[in-house]
Design a protein around this motif. Sequence first.
Motif, PDB file in Angstrom:
ATOM      1  N   GLY A  33       0.801  -1.214   0.000  1.00 22.40           N
ATOM      2  CA  GLY A  33       0.000   0.000   0.000  1.00 22.40           C
ATOM      3  C   GLY A  33       0.837   1.268   0.000  1.00 22.40           C
ATOM      4  O   GLY A  33       0.396   2.314  -0.479  1.00 22.40           O
ATOM      5  N   ALA A  34       2.048   1.163   0.523  1.00 15.73           N
ATOM      6  CA  ALA A  34       2.891   2.350   0.686  1.00 15.73           C
ATOM      7  C   ALA A  34       3.157   3.042  -0.649  1.00 15.73           C
ATOM      8  O   ALA A  34       3.162   4.270  -0.737  1.00 15.73           O
ATOM      9  CB  ALA A  34       4.212   1.965   1.350  1.00 15.73           C
ATOM     10  N   MET A  35       3.362   2.230  -1.676  1.00 14.78           N
ATOM     11  CA  MET A  35       3.640   2.803  -2.988  1.00 14.78           C
ATOM     12  C   MET A  35       2.429   3.596  -3.471  1.00 14.78           C
ATOM     13  O   MET A  35       2.563   4.697  -3.985  1.00 14.78           O
ATOM     14  CB  MET A  35       3.972   1.685  -3.987  1.00 14.78           C
ATOM     15  CG  MET A  35       5.263   0.967  -3.648  1.00 14.78           C
ATOM     16  SD  MET A  35       5.549  -0.478  -4.684  1.00 14.78           S
ATOM     17  CE  MET A  35       5.936   0.290  -6.239  1.00 14.78           C
ATOM     18  N   ARG A  36       1.228   2.990  -3.282  1.00 10.59           N
ATOM     19  CA  ARG A  36       0.002   3.663  -3.720  1.00 10.59           C
ATOM     20  C   ARG A  36      -0.249   4.928  -2.912  1.00 10.59           C
ATOM     21  O   ARG A  36      -0.669   5.938  -3.437  1.00 10.59           O
ATOM     22  CB  ARG A  36      -1.195   2.720  -3.542  1.00 10.59           C
ATOM     23  CG  ARG A  36      -1.601   1.975  -4.796  1.00 10.59           C
ATOM     24  CD  ARG A  36      -2.892   1.214  -4.549  1.00 10.59           C
ATOM     25  NE  ARG A  36      -2.787   0.236  -3.479  1.00 10.59           N
ATOM     26  CZ  ARG A  36      -3.410   0.331  -2.315  1.00 10.59           C
ATOM     27  NH1 ARG A  36      -4.195   1.350  -2.055  1.00 10.59           N
ATOM     28  NH2 ARG A  36      -3.255  -0.604  -1.395  1.00 10.59           N
ATOM     29  N   ARG A  37      -0.009   4.865  -1.603  1.00 11.39           N
ATOM     30  CA  ARG A  37      -0.331   5.993  -0.733  1.00 11.39           C
ATOM     31  C   ARG A  37       0.706   7.105  -0.775  1.00 11.39           C
ATOM     32  O   ARG A  37       0.578   8.097  -0.079  1.00 11.39           O
ATOM     33  CB  ARG A  37      -0.494   5.510   0.711  1.00 11.39           C
ATOM     34  CG  ARG A  37      -1.742   4.678   0.943  1.00 11.39           C
ATOM     35  CD  ARG A  37      -1.955   4.417   2.425  1.00 11.39           C
ATOM     36  NE  ARG A  37      -0.846   3.702   3.025  1.00 11.39           N
ATOM     37  CZ  ARG A  37      -0.777   2.373   3.092  1.00 11.39           C
ATOM     38  NH1 ARG A  37      -1.753   1.635   2.620  1.00 11.39           N
ATOM     39  NH2 ARG A  37       0.265   1.781   3.635  1.00 11.39           N
ATOM     40  N   GLY A  38       1.749   6.921  -1.542  1.00 13.80           N
ATOM     41  CA  GLY A  38       2.757   7.974  -1.674  1.00 13.80           C
ATOM     42  C   GLY A  38       3.630   8.120  -0.444  1.00 13.80           C
ATOM     43  O   GLY A  38       4.091   9.211  -0.130  1.00 13.80           O
ATOM     44  N   GLU A  39       3.855   7.005   0.263  1.00 10.67           N
ATOM     45  CA  GLU A  39       4.712   7.087   1.456  1.00 10.67           C
ATOM     46  C   GLU A  39       6.182   6.917   1.131  1.00 10.67           C
ATOM     47  O   GLU A  39       7.039   7.064   1.990  1.00 10.67           O
ATOM     48  CB  GLU A  39       4.283   6.006   2.463  1.00 10.67           C
ATOM     49  CG  GLU A  39       2.903   6.252   3.064  1.00 10.67           C
ATOM     50  CD  GLU A  39       2.337   5.039   3.776  1.00 10.67           C
ATOM     51  OE1 GLU A  39       1.119   5.062   4.064  1.00 10.67           O
ATOM     52  OE2 GLU A  39       3.083   4.068   4.040  1.00 10.67           O
ATOM     53  N   LEU A  40       6.468   6.568  -0.110  1.00  9.79           N
ATOM     54  CA  LEU A  40       7.869   6.366  -0.507  1.00  9.79           C
ATOM     55  C   LEU A  40       8.416   7.631  -1.161  1.00  9.79           C
ATOM     56  O   LEU A  40       7.688   8.369  -1.812  1.00  9.79           O
ATOM     57  CB  LEU A  40       7.976   5.198  -1.493  1.00  9.79           C
ATOM     58  CG  LEU A  40       7.478   3.839  -1.007  1.00  9.79           C
ATOM     59  CD1 LEU A  40       7.652   2.802  -2.098  1.00  9.79           C
ATOM     60  CD2 LEU A  40       8.229   3.419   0.247  1.00  9.79           C
ATOM     61  N   SER A  41       9.691   7.853  -0.950  1.00 10.10           N
ATOM     62  CA  SER A  41      10.339   8.985  -1.614  1.00 10.10           C
ATOM     63  C   SER A  41      11.819   8.677  -1.754  1.00 10.10           C
ATOM     64  O   SER A  41      12.312   7.697  -1.200  1.00 10.10           O
ATOM     65  CB  SER A  41      10.155  10.261  -0.785  1.00 10.10           C
ATOM     66  OG  SER A  41      10.812  10.104   0.460  1.00 10.10           O
ATOM     67  N   LEU A  42      12.505   9.515  -2.503  1.00 10.31           N
ATOM     68  CA  LEU A  42      13.960   9.372  -2.597  1.00 10.31           C
ATOM     69  C   LEU A  42      14.627  10.476  -1.798  1.00 10.31           C
ATOM     70  O   LEU A  42      14.160  11.612  -1.785  1.00 10.31           O
ATOM     71  CB  LEU A  42      14.414   9.462  -4.063  1.00 10.31           C
ATOM     72  CG  LEU A  42      13.952   8.344  -4.992  1.00 10.31           C
ATOM     73  CD1 LEU A  42      14.590   8.502  -6.366  1.00 10.31           C
ATOM     74  CD2 LEU A  42      14.302   6.971  -4.408  1.00 10.31           C
ATOM     75  N   ALA A  43      15.706  10.123  -1.115  1.00  9.35           N
ATOM     76  CA  ALA A  43      16.553  11.117  -0.462  1.00  9.35           C
ATOM     77  C   ALA A  43      17.837  11.200  -1.272  1.00  9.35           C
ATOM     78  O   ALA A  43      18.239  10.230  -1.917  1.00  9.35           O
ATOM     79  CB  ALA A  43      16.838  10.714   0.973  1.00  9.35           C
ATOM     80  N   TYR A  44      18.456  12.371  -1.237  1.00 13.47           N
ATOM     81  CA  TYR A  44      19.642  12.611  -2.061  1.00 13.47           C
ATOM     82  C   TYR A  44      20.827  12.941  -1.168  1.00 13.47           C
ATOM     83  O   TYR A  44      20.764  13.865  -0.366  1.00 13.47           O
ATOM     84  CB  TYR A  44      19.365  13.763  -3.044  1.00 13.47           C
ATOM     85  CG  TYR A  44      18.269  13.401  -4.021  1.00 13.47           C
ATOM     86  CD1 TYR A  44      16.925  13.476  -3.634  1.00 13.47           C
ATOM     87  CD2 TYR A  44      18.571  12.943  -5.292  1.00 13.47           C
ATOM     88  CE1 TYR A  44      15.916  13.099  -4.509  1.00 13.47           C
ATOM     89  CE2 TYR A  44      17.572  12.577  -6.177  1.00 13.47           C
ATOM     90  CZ  TYR A  44      16.242  12.655  -5.779  1.00 13.47           C
ATOM     91  OH  TYR A  44      15.252  12.274  -6.641  1.00 13.47           O
ATOM     92  N   GLN A  45      21.888  12.139  -1.310  1.00 17.40           N
ATOM     93  CA  GLN A  45      23.095  12.398  -0.521  1.00 17.40           C
ATOM     94  C   GLN A  45      24.222  12.856  -1.438  1.00 17.40           C
ATOM     95  O   GLN A  45      24.525  12.194  -2.427  1.00 17.40           O
ATOM     96  CB  GLN A  45      23.529  11.140   0.234  1.00 17.40           C
ATOM     97  CG  GLN A  45      24.702  11.433   1.165  1.00 17.40           C
ATOM     98  CD  GLN A  45      25.128  10.240   2.001  1.00 17.40           C
ATOM     99  OE1 GLN A  45      25.049   9.097   1.557  1.00 17.40           O
ATOM    100  NE2 GLN A  45      25.589  10.517   3.215  1.00 17.40           N
ATOM    101  N   PRO A  46      24.836  14.012  -1.103  1.00 19.14           N
ATOM    102  CA  PRO A  46      25.854  14.564  -2.008  1.00 19.14           C
ATOM    103  C   PRO A  46      27.111  13.701  -2.110  1.00 19.14           C
ATOM    104  O   PRO A  46      27.496  13.028  -1.150  1.00 19.14           O
ATOM    105  CB  PRO A  46      26.194  15.923  -1.385  1.00 19.14           C
ATOM    106  CG  PRO A  46      25.764  15.827   0.037  1.00 19.14           C
ATOM    107  CD  PRO A  46      24.614  14.863   0.069  1.00 19.14           C
ATOM    108  N   GLN A  47      27.741  13.763  -3.273  1.00 15.31           N
ATOM    109  CA  GLN A  47      29.072  13.192  -3.485  1.00 15.31           C
ATOM    110  C   GLN A  47      29.975  14.361  -3.860  1.00 15.31           C
ATOM    111  O   GLN A  47      29.606  15.163  -4.728  1.00 15.31           O
ATOM    112  CB  GLN A  47      29.046  12.169  -4.625  1.00 15.31           C
ATOM    113  CG  GLN A  47      28.146  10.977  -4.326  1.00 15.31           C
ATOM    114  CD  GLN A  47      28.187   9.916  -5.414  1.00 15.31           C
ATOM    115  OE1 GLN A  47      28.424  10.218  -6.579  1.00 15.31           O
ATOM    116  NE2 GLN A  47      27.952   8.678  -5.031  1.00 15.31           N
TER     117      GLN A  47
END
Length: 291
Positions: A33-47
């Motif tokens: 359900g998490a994918m449908r409910r928009g609970e997932l996201s990407l975080a960005y870590q600098p290099q």
Amino acid sequence: VNPALAALLFTAAVHALQRRLSAPRGLARELLGAMRRGELSLAYQPQVDRDGRITGAEALLRWNHPTRGAVSPAEFIPVAEDLGLMPVLGAWVLDQACGTLARWKADPALTRLTLSVNVSASQFNESDFTTTVRQLVESHAIDSTRLRLELTENVLLAGLEPVAEKMEALKRTGVTFSLDDFGTGYSSLAYLRRLPVTELKIDRSFVAGASDSDRGQALVRSIVSIASDLDLNVVAEGVETAAQHAFLRDTGCHLFQGWLFGRPVPRDDFELILRERQPAEMPVPQRLQAR
Ligand code: C2E
Ligand code: MG
Ligand code: MG
Ligand code: MG
């Protein structure tokens, strides 16, 4: 044996088993359900490079659960693997990442950044993985050379030849490859000659180990030396202290990633950091140059 005790032990064992099974099952159900409910996201870590400039980011999956809070990918990615959800989840990640690269492409301050995306072995070994990547690159109209796929040695369980051929096919679309968690797998080094990777990521455990002992430092030096013989870039991950950074820099690492330079953050925050820290990246607009 006391039958009452035996019955008690049996019940306890059943309960323990149920507890062990129900935790991951609950997580599994919710992950769907998490994918449908928009609970997932990407975080960005600098290099950052040897001059301290941010050259790109690693995209890291985040699950913000309504009651559990932040669930670690170390916890839910194995569950997704078990459920056979990884190809779908991985495609979602790639789609998001390509969307970000499309956004960055249009922005002079961000256009030169690369984005590294983790690809699990089961995702890579799906028969339509190459097609998925090609379609995403096309539909988002991104510069594919900005997209870097992070693979681990686990992909090689499918066999060196098929994996090498698939990587060659993907390389023709323009994407590049990084070997993640390098040195923690069990494969021989011989495969490195056969695979079209351009980058090795030194695992965090080696970076931490280098602070503790001469042997730890020797290990890092030999990884960097292998990479340099093969003309590969080396990224050190999990850099937390200035002392670690100094050692890794002296050893010859090209890129650095870790809390010392920045934690994984939402995309907006990452872009803000970049604009604040590296406004000089902005080239002079063409209409001004013309005059
Ligand atoms: P990884 O690809 O090796 O990613 C690096 C991990 O180290 C990340 O953990 C990052 O947050 C953490 N890290 C970065 N700098 C530091 C530091 O200075 N100190 C410490 N202690 N940790 C640091 P994270 O985000 O929890 O991800 C864990 C693993 O989950 C990743 O390891 C990767 O294997 C997997 N993962 C994350 N996102 C994805 C994804 O989108 N797809 C797939 N297939 N796997 C993913
Ligand atoms: Mg990674
Ligand atoms: Mg890694
Ligand atoms: Mg790692």
